[in-house]
Design a protein around this motif. Structure first.
Motif, PDB file in Angstrom:
ATOM      1  N   GLY A   8       0.587  -1.377  -0.127  1.00 60.80           N
ATOM      2  CA  GLY A   8       0.250   0.166   0.272  1.00 60.80           C
ATOM      3  C   GLY A   8       1.113   1.506   0.159  1.00 60.80           C
ATOM      4  N   VAL A   9       0.030   2.396   0.275  1.00 65.65           N
ATOM      5  CA  VAL A   9       1.121   3.411  -0.604  1.00 65.65           C
ATOM      6  C   VAL A   9      -0.393   4.961   0.011  1.00 65.65           C
ATOM      7  CG1 VAL A   9       1.537   3.744  -2.422  1.00 65.65           C
ATOM      8  CG2 VAL A   9      -0.722   4.743  -2.258  1.00 65.65           C
ATOM      9  N   PRO A  10       0.468   5.757   1.316  1.00 65.28           N
ATOM     10  CA  PRO A  10      -0.499   6.524   1.725  1.00 65.28           C
ATOM     11  C   PRO A  10      -1.133   7.484   1.617  1.00 65.28           C
ATOM     12  CG  PRO A  10       1.805   7.396   2.272  1.00 65.28           C
ATOM     13  CD  PRO A  10       2.143   5.943   1.511  1.00 65.28           C
ATOM     14  N   PRO A  26       1.930  10.315  -3.946  1.00 67.53           N
ATOM     15  CA  PRO A  26       1.159  11.096  -4.973  1.00 67.53           C
ATOM     16  C   PRO A  26       1.116   9.558  -6.109  1.00 67.53           C
ATOM     17  CG  PRO A  26       3.934  10.957  -5.006  1.00 67.53           C
ATOM     18  CD  PRO A  26       3.351  10.636  -3.779  1.00 67.53           C
ATOM     19  N   LEU A  27       0.188  10.406  -6.900  1.00 66.85           N
ATOM     20  CA  LEU A  27      -0.330   9.425  -7.515  1.00 66.85           C
ATOM     21  C   LEU A  27       0.611   8.195  -8.427  1.00 66.85           C
ATOM     22  CD1 LEU A  27      -3.334   7.813  -8.782  1.00 66.85           C
ATOM     23  CD2 LEU A  27      -3.131   9.437 -10.309  1.00 66.85           C
ATOM     24  N   SER A  28       1.288   9.006  -9.044  1.00 68.84           N
ATOM     25  CA  SER A  28       2.738   8.100  -9.693  1.00 68.84           C
ATOM     26  C   SER A  28       3.160   6.979  -9.176  1.00 68.84           C
ATOM     27  CB  SER A  28       3.948   8.958  -9.968  1.00 68.84           C
ATOM     28  OG  SER A  28       4.722   9.596  -9.051  1.00 68.84           O
ATOM     29  N   ALA A  29       3.285   7.428  -7.612  1.00 67.65           N
ATOM     30  CA  ALA A  29       3.779   6.504  -6.065  1.00 67.65           C
ATOM     31  C   ALA A  29       2.842   4.845  -6.557  1.00 67.65           C
ATOM     32  CB  ALA A  29       3.907   6.729  -5.367  1.00 67.65           C
ATOM     33  N   ALA A  30       1.592   5.118  -6.750  1.00 74.13           N
ATOM     34  CA  ALA A  30       0.940   4.163  -6.627  1.00 74.13           C
ATOM     35  C   ALA A  30       0.538   3.350  -8.119  1.00 74.13           C
ATOM     36  CB  ALA A  30      -0.661   4.950  -5.756  1.00 74.13           C
ATOM     37  N   ALA A  31       0.637   4.563  -9.517  1.00 74.03           N
ATOM     38  CA  ALA A  31       0.844   3.525 -10.062  1.00 74.03           C
ATOM     39  C   ALA A  31       2.277   2.196 -10.139  1.00 74.03           C
ATOM     40  CB  ALA A  31       1.180   4.246 -11.481  1.00 74.03           C
ATOM     41  N   ALA A  83      -4.235  -6.482  -9.157  1.00 75.14           N
ATOM     42  CA  ALA A  83      -4.479  -5.037 -10.199  1.00 75.14           C
ATOM     43  C   ALA A  83      -4.671  -3.825  -9.462  1.00 75.14           C
ATOM     44  CB  ALA A  83      -4.941  -5.381 -11.521  1.00 75.14           C
ATOM     45  N   ALA A  84      -4.461  -4.261  -8.313  1.00 74.68           N
ATOM     46  CA  ALA A  84      -5.169  -2.768  -7.201  1.00 74.68           C
ATOM     47  C   ALA A  84      -3.974  -2.622  -5.693  1.00 74.68           C
ATOM     48  CB  ALA A  84      -6.519  -2.931  -6.961  1.00 74.68           C
ATOM     49  N   VAL A  85      -3.797  -1.224  -5.617  1.00 72.59           N
ATOM     50  CA  VAL A  85      -3.373  -1.229  -4.099  1.00 72.59           C
ATOM     51  C   VAL A  85      -3.606  -0.955  -3.153  1.00 72.59           C
ATOM     52  CG1 VAL A  85      -2.513   1.026  -4.872  1.00 72.59           C
ATOM     53  CG2 VAL A  85      -0.943  -0.521  -3.686  1.00 72.59           C
ATOM     54  N   ALA A  86      -3.504  -1.190  -2.361  1.00 75.07           N
ATOM     55  CA  ALA A  86      -4.325  -0.289  -1.202  1.00 75.07           C
ATOM     56  C   ALA A  86      -3.947   0.925  -0.771  1.00 75.07           C
ATOM     57  CB  ALA A  86      -4.277  -1.554   0.348  1.00 75.07           C
ATOM     58  N   VAL A  87      -4.618   1.432   0.185  1.00 75.46           N
ATOM     59  CA  VAL A  87      -3.584   2.837   0.255  1.00 75.46           C
ATOM     60  C   VAL A  87      -4.367   3.619   2.038  1.00 75.46           C
ATOM     61  CG1 VAL A  87      -5.038   5.810  -0.543  1.00 75.46           C
ATOM     62  CG2 VAL A  87      -4.684   4.032  -1.741  1.00 75.46           C
ATOM     63  N   SER A  91       8.976   0.209   2.533  1.00 73.22           N
ATOM     64  CA  SER A  91       9.734   1.632   3.340  1.00 73.22           C
ATOM     65  C   SER A  91       8.008   2.215   3.850  1.00 73.22           C
ATOM     66  CB  SER A  91       9.895   2.752   2.324  1.00 73.22           C
ATOM     67  OG  SER A  91       8.793   3.448   1.564  1.00 73.22           O
ATOM     68  N   TRP A  92       6.899   2.029   3.396  1.00 75.07           N
ATOM     69  CA  TRP A  92       5.524   2.256   3.354  1.00 75.07           C
ATOM     70  C   TRP A  92       4.687   1.430   4.263  1.00 75.07           C
ATOM     71  CZ3 TRP A  92       4.551   4.658  -1.647  1.00 75.07           C
ATOM     72  CH2 TRP A  92       5.470   6.407  -1.848  1.00 75.07           C
ATOM     73  N   SER A  93       5.235   0.311   4.404  1.00 76.69           N
ATOM     74  CA  SER A  93       4.610  -1.048   4.782  1.00 76.69           C
ATOM     75  C   SER A  93       4.823  -1.331   5.770  1.00 76.69           C
ATOM     76  CB  SER A  93       4.691  -2.480   3.628  1.00 76.69           C
ATOM     77  OG  SER A  93       4.275  -2.286   3.035  1.00 76.69           O
ATOM     78  N   SER A  94       6.317  -1.228   6.516  1.00 77.59           N
ATOM     79  CA  SER A  94       6.740  -1.025   7.826  1.00 77.59           C
ATOM     80  C   SER A  94       6.004  -0.282   8.261  1.00 77.59           C
ATOM     81  CB  SER A  94       8.198  -1.032   7.589  1.00 77.59           C
ATOM     82  OG  SER A  94       8.694  -0.062   6.774  1.00 77.59           O
ATOM     83  N   THR A  95       6.706   1.409   7.670  1.00 80.41           N
ATOM     84  CA  THR A  95       5.249   2.612   8.361  1.00 80.41           C
ATOM     85  C   THR A  95       4.572   2.030   9.539  1.00 80.41           C
ATOM     86  OG1 THR A  95       6.799   4.007   6.792  1.00 80.41           O
ATOM     87  CG2 THR A  95       5.114   4.372   8.623  1.00 80.41           C
ATOM     88  N   PHE A  96       3.345   1.505   8.348  1.00 78.88           N
ATOM     89  CA  PHE A  96       1.567   1.197   8.905  1.00 78.88           C
ATOM     90  C   PHE A  96       1.790   0.230   9.531  1.00 78.88           C
ATOM     91  CE2 PHE A  96       1.670   4.632   6.002  1.00 78.88           C
ATOM     92  CZ  PHE A  96       0.567   5.271   6.400  1.00 78.88           C
ATOM     93  N   GLY A  97       2.732  -0.639   9.436  1.00 80.38           N
ATOM     94  CA  GLY A  97       2.797  -2.062  10.814  1.00 80.38           C
ATOM     95  C   GLY A  97       2.530  -3.378   9.903  1.00 80.38           C
ATOM     96  N   CYS A  98       2.316  -3.363   8.753  1.00 79.79           N
ATOM     97  CA  CYS A  98       1.533  -3.994   7.921  1.00 79.79           C
ATOM     98  C   CYS A  98       2.215  -5.334   7.302  1.00 79.79           C
ATOM     99  CB  CYS A  98       0.994  -3.974   5.898  1.00 79.79           C
ATOM    100  SG  CYS A  98       1.727  -3.497   5.332  1.00 79.79           S
ATOM    101  N   ASP A  99       3.791  -5.127   7.824  1.00 79.51           N
ATOM    102  CA  ASP A  99       4.280  -6.411   7.277  1.00 79.51           C
ATOM    103  C   ASP A  99       4.432  -7.361   8.474  1.00 79.51           C
ATOM    104  OD1 ASP A  99       5.337  -4.309   9.759  1.00 79.51           O
ATOM    105  OD2 ASP A  99       7.338  -4.682   8.516  1.00 79.51           O
TER     106      ASP A  99
END
Length: 403
Positions: A23-25, A29-34, A43-47, A169-177
């Motif tokens: 996921g991304v926060p 930017p939209l480019s990061a999710a893309a 074909a989908a990523v969590a926000v 990097s974002w996954s570890s921040t939000f604890g989803c790892d």
């Protein structure tokens, strides 16, 4: 026998080798999710919601899932082929993602398969299971193995390294790892290894099982591809491109979906969507990765190069080709049938449920279009079959009993 599969199999039995939730926060930017979508399931990523408390349940911090079709539709509607793709790709993801918080749910490692499938039938598309069993609810039983072999964990390829670095990097921040992520595809993959226990349901036709959704979204082949932007259904995110017969029936010529745009160049696809008809857009995806067609005398690839300087690098994507989108409308009806098998996945009303499951898994598709006829007469689109239709069919008569 089928009850054994659903009532004895637990979440822990399905999570061997499964990755964390990518996921991304919302502020990214939209480019990061893309960039994260190509390596994400379905074909989908969590926000994630910005500013969420670390003590809050992980599932509660997810505001929605952003699909590849959402990205392409947003960029196409805001850029309109005017070279504003870079500005559109800088838009915060939170301003683009459809807000559907209930799409991600969390269960204990000992949750039964029937309970997980019930959550998915209620709308959940990701189910989180804690990796460390001692922190959750410990289980004291052997894994459910008679009908299933765990899939070994596969290390990512170098091509996806940049995407995995950003997402990790974002996954570890939000604890989803700390969690494994189960998708609807994982459940279908488990079920296809249990066909013997589920018999005779998998051998029956999808028509006799009532596994065909008769309602589907569609656009006419001659309509602008941009018309899809206002017709995207919530699940599956797919719109059929059809030709309407005099009796009102539809012949499917292609599709515009998150599945087809999964690993494509989102910026090039958005540029094409803003300029082309639905038929040309649906059949203009080049499986060989050729450069996109030029627009208004300016190469779309040149404009895309300018955009890529400002966005997060993404894995190598397949591009649009002028070889298929350059034919005239009068020749479309003659040329499309030869490409149709490459552009849309179909099955028949007489196809067995097992065959449909195998076809979806082989192509990692979220759905199949169901047609009637096709051998000696024209194939008519009658509906579609997706994950929920499969779940409803295989769990018919299976009740969720108290633990």
């Amino acid at each position: 026998m089928a009850h054994i599969v659903f009532l004895r199999a637990a979440a822990a039995d399905l999570t061997a080798g499964k990755p964390s939730l990518a996921g991304v926060p919302s502020s990214a930017p939209l480019s990061a999710a893309a960039a994260a979508i190509p390596s994400s399931p379905e074909a989908a990523v969590a926000v994630w919601r910005d500013g969420a408390s670390p003590l809050a349940p992980l599932a509660a911090t997810v505001v929605g899932l952003l699909s590849s079709l959402d990205v392409v539709a947003f960029v196409a509607s805001h850029a309109r082929g005017g070279g504003a793709e870079a500005d559109a790709m800088r838009t915060p993801v939170g301003d683009v993602v459809p807000r559907e918080p209930a799409l991600v749910r969390e269960v204990e490692p000992d949750a039964r398969l029937i309970e997980i499938m019930d959550l998915m039938k209620q709308g959940a598309r990701r189910v989180l299971v804690r990796k460390n069993f001692t922190e959750g609810c410990p289980i004291n039983k052997q894994p459910f193995a008679p009908f299933y072999k765990a899939v070994p964990k596969i290390t990512g390829t170098p091509r996806a390294a940049a995407t995995q670095t950003v997402s990790r990097s974002w996954s570890s921040t939000f604890g989803c790892d700390k969690y494994c992520c189960l998708t609807r595809e994982d459940i279908v993959r488990f079920l296809i290894n249990c066909l013997g226990a589920l018999a005779p349901i998998p051998l029956q036709s999808i028509s006799s099982l009532g596994a065909i959704s008769r309602g589907y979204c569609h656009v006419d082949a001659s309509s602008p591809a941009m018309e899809v932007v206002w017709k995207i259904p919530s699940d599956p995110r797919a719109v059929a491109v059809v030709r309407t017969n005099s009796d009102g029936s539809h012949v499917i010529l292609g599709e515009i979906s998150a599945h087809k745009l999964w690993k494509r160049d989102h910026v090039a696809a958005a540029d094409a969507m803003a300029r082309l008809s639905a038929l040309h857009f649906a059949t203009g995806i080049d499986e060989n990765g050729a450069a996109p067609a030029a627009a208004n005398g300016v190469g779309a690839g040149a404009r895309r190069g300018e955009v890529e300087n400002d966005i997060v690098p993404s894995p190598r994507s397949m591009r649009f080709s002028s070889r298929r989108i350059g034919f005239s409308a009068c020749l479309a009806s003659q040329m499309v049938p030869s490409h149709r098998e490459n552009t849309v996945l179909t099955c028949k009303t007489t196809s067995s449920l097992a065959a449909v499951m195998a076809q979806m898994l082989a192509h990692r598709a979220t759905h199949l279009w169901v047609v009637q006829g096709g051998d000696t007469e024209e194939a008519i689109l009658v509906g579609m079959v997706g994950y929920m239709d499969i779940f409803n069919a295989v769990t018919s008569g299976v009740l969720v009993l108290p633990a």
